[in-house]
Design an enzyme around this catalytic site. Sequence first.
Site, PDB file in Angstrom:
ATOM      1  N   ARG A 230       1.059  -0.511  -0.292  1.00 44.73           N
ATOM      2  CA  ARG A 230      -0.356   0.280  -0.307  1.00 44.73           C
ATOM      3  C   ARG A 230       1.158   1.091   0.098  1.00 44.73           C
ATOM      4  NH1 ARG A 230      -3.395  -2.381  -1.289  1.00 44.73           N
ATOM      5  NH2 ARG A 230      -5.590  -3.542  -0.500  1.00 44.73           N
ATOM      6  N   ASP A 254       4.154  -0.497  -7.324  1.00 46.74           N
ATOM      7  CA  ASP A 254       3.208  -0.476  -7.898  1.00 46.74           C
ATOM      8  C   ASP A 254       1.851   0.051  -6.969  1.00 46.74           C
ATOM      9  OD1 ASP A 254       1.456  -2.407  -9.364  1.00 46.74           O
ATOM     10  OD2 ASP A 254       0.089  -3.409  -7.815  1.00 46.74           O
ATOM     11  N   GLU A 259      -3.128   7.637  -4.729  1.00 48.80           N
ATOM     12  CA  GLU A 259      -2.879   7.285  -6.113  1.00 48.80           C
ATOM     13  C   GLU A 259      -4.315   6.963  -6.068  1.00 48.80           C
ATOM     14  OE1 GLU A 259      -1.765   2.682  -5.436  1.00 48.80           O
ATOM     15  OE2 GLU A 259      -3.981   1.843  -4.845  1.00 48.80           O
ATOM     16  N   HIS A 291      -0.510  -0.039 -10.190  1.00 47.09           N
ATOM     17  CA  HIS A 291      -2.213  -0.458  -9.070  1.00 47.09           C
ATOM     18  C   HIS A 291      -2.042  -1.866 -10.023  1.00 47.09           C
ATOM     19  CE1 HIS A 291      -4.034  -1.269  -4.261  1.00 47.09           C
ATOM     20  NE2 HIS A 291      -4.017  -2.371  -4.780  1.00 47.09           N
TER      21      HIS A 291
HETATM   22  P1  NAI Z   1      -1.330 -11.160   4.763  1.00 49.27           P
HETATM   23  O1  NAI Z   1      -2.032 -11.303   5.210  1.00 49.27           O
HETATM   24  O2  NAI Z   1      -1.267 -12.879   4.382  1.00 49.27           O
HETATM   25  O3  NAI Z   1       0.343 -10.791   5.518  1.00 49.27           O
HETATM   26  C1  NAI Z   1       0.589  -9.779   5.728  1.00 49.27           C
HETATM   27  C2  NAI Z   1       1.936  -9.707   6.840  1.00 49.27           C
HETATM   28  O4  NAI Z   1       2.285  -8.554   7.246  1.00 49.27           O
HETATM   29  C3  NAI Z   1       0.983 -10.341   8.394  1.00 49.27           C
HETATM   30  O5  NAI Z   1       2.352 -11.750   7.878  1.00 49.27           O
HETATM   31  C4  NAI Z   1       1.098  -9.910   9.240  1.00 49.27           C
HETATM   32  O6  NAI Z   1       1.232 -10.287  10.739  1.00 49.27           O
HETATM   33  C5  NAI Z   1       2.029  -8.706   8.792  1.00 49.27           C
HETATM   34  N1  NAI Z   1       2.349  -7.829   9.809  1.00 49.27           N
HETATM   35  C6  NAI Z   1       0.833  -7.169  10.392  1.00 49.27           C
HETATM   36  N2  NAI Z   1       1.495  -5.979  10.858  1.00 49.27           N
HETATM   37  C7  NAI Z   1       2.537  -6.128  10.431  1.00 49.27           C
HETATM   38  C8  NAI Z   1       3.805  -4.787  11.109  1.00 49.27           C
HETATM   39  N3  NAI Z   1       2.700  -3.324  11.535  1.00 49.27           N
HETATM   40  N4  NAI Z   1       4.488  -5.062  11.104  1.00 49.27           N
HETATM   41  C9  NAI Z   1       5.181  -5.808   9.944  1.00 49.27           C
HETATM   42  N5  NAI Z   1       4.486  -6.679   9.270  1.00 49.27           N
HETATM   43  C10 NAI Z   1       2.692  -6.588  10.083  1.00 49.27           C
HETATM   44  O7  NAI Z   1      -1.318 -10.834   4.144  1.00 49.27           O
HETATM   45  P2  NAI Z   1      -1.148 -10.687   1.996  1.00 49.27           P
HETATM   46  O8  NAI Z   1      -2.403 -11.323   1.719  1.00 49.27           O
HETATM   47  O9  NAI Z   1       0.633 -11.252   2.064  1.00 49.27           O
HETATM   48  O10 NAI Z   1      -0.476  -9.312   1.260  1.00 49.27           O
HETATM   49  C11 NAI Z   1      -0.215  -8.547   1.839  1.00 49.27           C
HETATM   50  C12 NAI Z   1      -0.428  -7.150   1.467  1.00 49.27           C
HETATM   51  O11 NAI Z   1      -0.272  -6.592   0.158  1.00 49.27           O
HETATM   52  C13 NAI Z   1      -1.526  -6.463   1.893  1.00 49.27           C
HETATM   53  O12 NAI Z   1      -2.370  -5.896   2.938  1.00 49.27           O
HETATM   54  C14 NAI Z   1      -2.142  -5.444   0.466  1.00 49.27           C
HETATM   55  O13 NAI Z   1      -2.605  -4.050   1.394  1.00 49.27           O
HETATM   56  C15 NAI Z   1      -1.522  -5.717  -0.491  1.00 49.27           C
HETATM   57  N6  NAI Z   1      -2.010  -6.038  -1.502  1.00 49.27           N
HETATM   58  C16 NAI Z   1      -1.431  -5.519  -2.690  1.00 49.27           C
HETATM   59  C17 NAI Z   1      -1.963  -6.569  -4.040  1.00 49.27           C
HETATM   60  C18 NAI Z   1      -1.933  -5.339  -5.091  1.00 49.27           C
HETATM   61  O14 NAI Z   1      -1.898  -5.017  -6.264  1.00 49.27           O
HETATM   62  N7  NAI Z   1      -0.771  -4.330  -5.073  1.00 49.27           N
HETATM   63  C19 NAI Z   1      -3.101  -7.229  -4.185  1.00 49.27           C
HETATM   64  C20 NAI Z   1      -2.971  -7.764  -2.628  1.00 49.27           C
HETATM   65  C21 NAI Z   1      -2.526  -7.587  -1.831  1.00 49.27           C
END
Ligand code: NAI
Length: 344
Positions: A230, A254, A259, A291
Amino acid sequence: MKVTFFDSKPYDIASFEKYNSIDGMEFRFYETKLNEDTVNLAAGSDAVCVFVNDTVNAAVIDALYANGVKLIALRSAGYNNVDIKHAFGKIHVVHVPAYSPYSVAEHAMALLLTSVRRIHKAYNRTREFNFSLNGLIGFDLHGKTVGVIGTGKIGRIFAGICGGFGMKVLAYDKFPSDNSGMEYVPLETLFEKSDVISLHCPLTDETRHMIDSKAIDSMKKGVVIVNTSRGGLIDAEALLEGIKQRKIGAACLDVYEEEADIFFEDRSGHILGDDILARLISMPNVIVTSHQAYLTAEALDSIAQTTVENIRSFVRSDGYCENELCYRCGNIEHCKKERMQKCF
Ligand code: NAI
């Protein structure tokens, strides 16, 4: 179940259309984004289906509630654009926790490789029959250290891809995983030791601007920053300054903090009002995609399938949906893992 879709593009409509008018579901697609001005388009709907740049703040939630909307179905994993706390007790919120984590992780690596091997420069040159190699020197990823911030679904896959390139992986996560086999280090150590830093954690009050000028000061000179998570994770002004000071070697973005009114649309005939983004894009060592990381055929199919299943489970008599974002105990991440019933 009448569902009003906001911010729906032709590729969204194509992936959802096959579920329309089946099992009592009726879809209405709007290209406009959801916000305080457009919220009344949802009147008469049971649910709204929204994406990352729709505004679902307290005022919009109150208006949706007044319009009889019972469910907000996010077509995304991230939910930082929804005031979940405010929705608690009024409107249920569901999301798509995983659709193709490979799509995002592979895009992060695509950006990284493009940047470090100057593919974006070479592509433009050869189209003009310029076959000079001057200024295209890259570096090997093999043997370099990558810092992965957030080791959830996407972060872990990205770490695995980096491992395949022979990179040393350092990880930071607020909730480290016991069985990931990753080397977790404090955030400060990750900043100090990484040649490449890739962000895969959610945007929260705590993570907003986690990459600020102080963090950038503590990084290696020439560090490459990759953000497919993000935009708000990075203070864009500090990033720009770090690039101008030659501290940051390259940035692959990305996502961008501001945005919402720019990405996903064709702005080619317009003057870009965002000076920071314009300056970033003008840099030879910055690559911006709009994105796009999630945009694969597999991911779009999976988003549509899970979203429809989320709506169906909400309609079922018990209303329990495993993908509900529950605010009951004030901690969405943990609450989701423990509960087996509706949020309220
Ligand atoms: P997920 O929920 O599987 O993993 C997120 C990780 O971040 C978890 O291990 C969590 O413990 C950790 N986390 C939470 N708070 C934290 C902090 N303060 N400091 C460090 N780590 C922390 O999520 P996933 O599926 O891996 O997605 C990650 C991110 O990718 C999403 O939050 C979303 O914003 C972004 N995303 C972007 C997309 C795009 O098209 N550019 C598409 C899908 C997701």
